[in-house]
Motif scaffolding. Structure first.
Motif, PDB file in Angstrom:
ATOM      1  N   PRO A  96       1.014  -1.075  -0.147  1.00 57.33           N
ATOM      2  CA  PRO A  96      -0.138   0.028  -0.029  1.00 57.33           C
ATOM      3  C   PRO A  96       0.852   1.307  -0.025  1.00 57.33           C
ATOM      4  CG  PRO A  96      -0.912  -1.651   1.635  1.00 57.33           C
ATOM      5  CD  PRO A  96       0.390  -2.078   1.071  1.00 57.33           C
ATOM      6  N   ILE A  97       2.049   1.307   0.677  1.00 60.66           N
ATOM      7  CA  ILE A  97       2.875   2.343   0.632  1.00 60.66           C
ATOM      8  C   ILE A  97       3.458   2.624  -0.721  1.00 60.66           C
ATOM      9  CG2 ILE A  97       4.766   3.358   1.751  1.00 60.66           C
ATOM     10  CD1 ILE A  97       3.858   1.773   4.291  1.00 60.66           C
ATOM     11  N   ILE A  98       3.890   1.580  -1.352  1.00 63.57           N
ATOM     12  CA  ILE A  98       4.585   1.597  -2.826  1.00 63.57           C
ATOM     13  C   ILE A  98       3.617   2.201  -3.721  1.00 63.57           C
ATOM     14  CG2 ILE A  98       5.122   0.238  -4.849  1.00 63.57           C
ATOM     15  CD1 ILE A  98       6.727  -1.725  -2.757  1.00 63.57           C
ATOM     16  N   ASP A  99       2.462   1.834  -3.377  1.00 66.58           N
ATOM     17  CA  ASP A  99       1.054   2.427  -4.148  1.00 66.58           C
ATOM     18  C   ASP A  99       1.019   3.965  -4.120  1.00 66.58           C
ATOM     19  OD1 ASP A  99       0.522  -0.214  -5.107  1.00 66.58           O
ATOM     20  OD2 ASP A  99      -1.264  -0.659  -3.971  1.00 66.58           O
ATOM     21  N   ILE A 100       0.955   4.310  -2.999  1.00 71.42           N
ATOM     22  CA  ILE A 100       1.008   5.971  -2.600  1.00 71.42           C
ATOM     23  C   ILE A 100       2.265   6.398  -3.319  1.00 71.42           C
ATOM     24  CG2 ILE A 100       1.013   7.668  -0.954  1.00 71.42           C
ATOM     25  CD1 ILE A 100      -0.280   5.545   1.048  1.00 71.42           C
ATOM     26  N   CYS A 101       3.239   5.640  -3.325  1.00 70.81           N
ATOM     27  CA  CYS A 101       4.581   6.336  -3.781  1.00 70.81           C
ATOM     28  C   CYS A 101       4.427   6.447  -5.252  1.00 70.81           C
ATOM     29  CB  CYS A 101       5.802   5.477  -3.419  1.00 70.81           C
ATOM     30  SG  CYS A 101       7.303   6.124  -3.687  1.00 70.81           S
ATOM     31  N   ILE A 102       3.946   5.526  -6.041  1.00 72.68           N
ATOM     32  CA  ILE A 102       3.553   5.661  -7.409  1.00 72.68           C
ATOM     33  C   ILE A 102       2.372   6.819  -7.752  1.00 72.68           C
ATOM     34  CG2 ILE A 102       2.617   4.453  -9.383  1.00 72.68           C
ATOM     35  CD1 ILE A 102       3.833   1.894  -8.074  1.00 72.68           C
ATOM     36  N   GLU A 103       1.547   6.728  -6.973  1.00 73.40           N
ATOM     37  CA  GLU A 103       0.481   7.955  -7.219  1.00 73.40           C
ATOM     38  C   GLU A 103       1.123   9.069  -6.968  1.00 73.40           C
ATOM     39  OE1 GLU A 103      -3.653   9.521  -5.324  1.00 73.40           O
ATOM     40  OE2 GLU A 103      -2.919   7.629  -4.425  1.00 73.40           O
ATOM     41  N   ILE A 104       2.323   9.417  -6.004  1.00 68.98           N
ATOM     42  CA  ILE A 104       2.698  10.794  -6.048  1.00 68.98           C
ATOM     43  C   ILE A 104       3.614  10.990  -7.256  1.00 68.98           C
ATOM     44  CG2 ILE A 104       4.374  11.936  -4.460  1.00 68.98           C
ATOM     45  CD1 ILE A 104       3.310  10.830  -2.213  1.00 68.98           C
ATOM     46  N   GLN A 105       4.113   9.847  -7.642  1.00 70.53           N
ATOM     47  CA  GLN A 105       5.164  10.123  -8.904  1.00 70.53           C
ATOM     48  C   GLN A 105       4.208  10.774 -10.137  1.00 70.53           C
ATOM     49  OE1 GLN A 105       6.904   6.243  -9.221  1.00 70.53           O
ATOM     50  NE2 GLN A 105       8.342   6.354  -7.656  1.00 70.53           N
TER      51      GLN A 105
END
Length: 115
Positions: A96-105
């Motif tokens: 889930p944290i990786i997903d947030i990171c990708i969304e921010i990118q």
């Protein structure tokens, strides 16, 4: 200058940093000065660079700091993958944290093109 509190990307980056801190607390104590410290620093760098850019006087300067924030986001992404690959924390907690990171990118790229 941009009003920081109105920037959705900044709000999302703050949320990401909080989630990273919660996650890192689960790392083994022998990682306190290794991955844990590095992950915290680069996660804090993301909203910090967005904030610094928002306070600058030109769009060119803001884009530069958004670019730096994006670099930190990619660095964080890599470190999160390492947590999984090294079996330090299970994938279900990190994903889930990786997903947030990708969304921010994605938000960052889009925002840079708008300003």
């Amino acid at each position: 200058m941009h009003k920081l509190e109105d920037l959705k990307i900044w709000e999302k980056a703050i949320h990401l940093t909080k989630e990273v801190y919660f996650l890192v607390s689960e790392l083994p104590s022998n990682e306190k000065f290794g991955l844990s410290s590095q992950i915290k620093r680069c996660s804090v760098s993301i909203p910090s660079n967005i904030a610094e850019g928002a306070g600058r006087n030109s769009s060119k300067e803001f884009k530069h700091f958004l670019s730096v924030a994006n670099g930190s986001c990619y660095e964080l992404f890599t470190q999160l993958i390492l947590i999984i690959e090294l079996h330090l924390i299970n994938k279900e907690k990190v994903k889930p944290i990786i997903d947030i990171c990708i969304e921010i990118q994605k938000m960052n790229y889009s925002f840079q093109h708008k300003i």
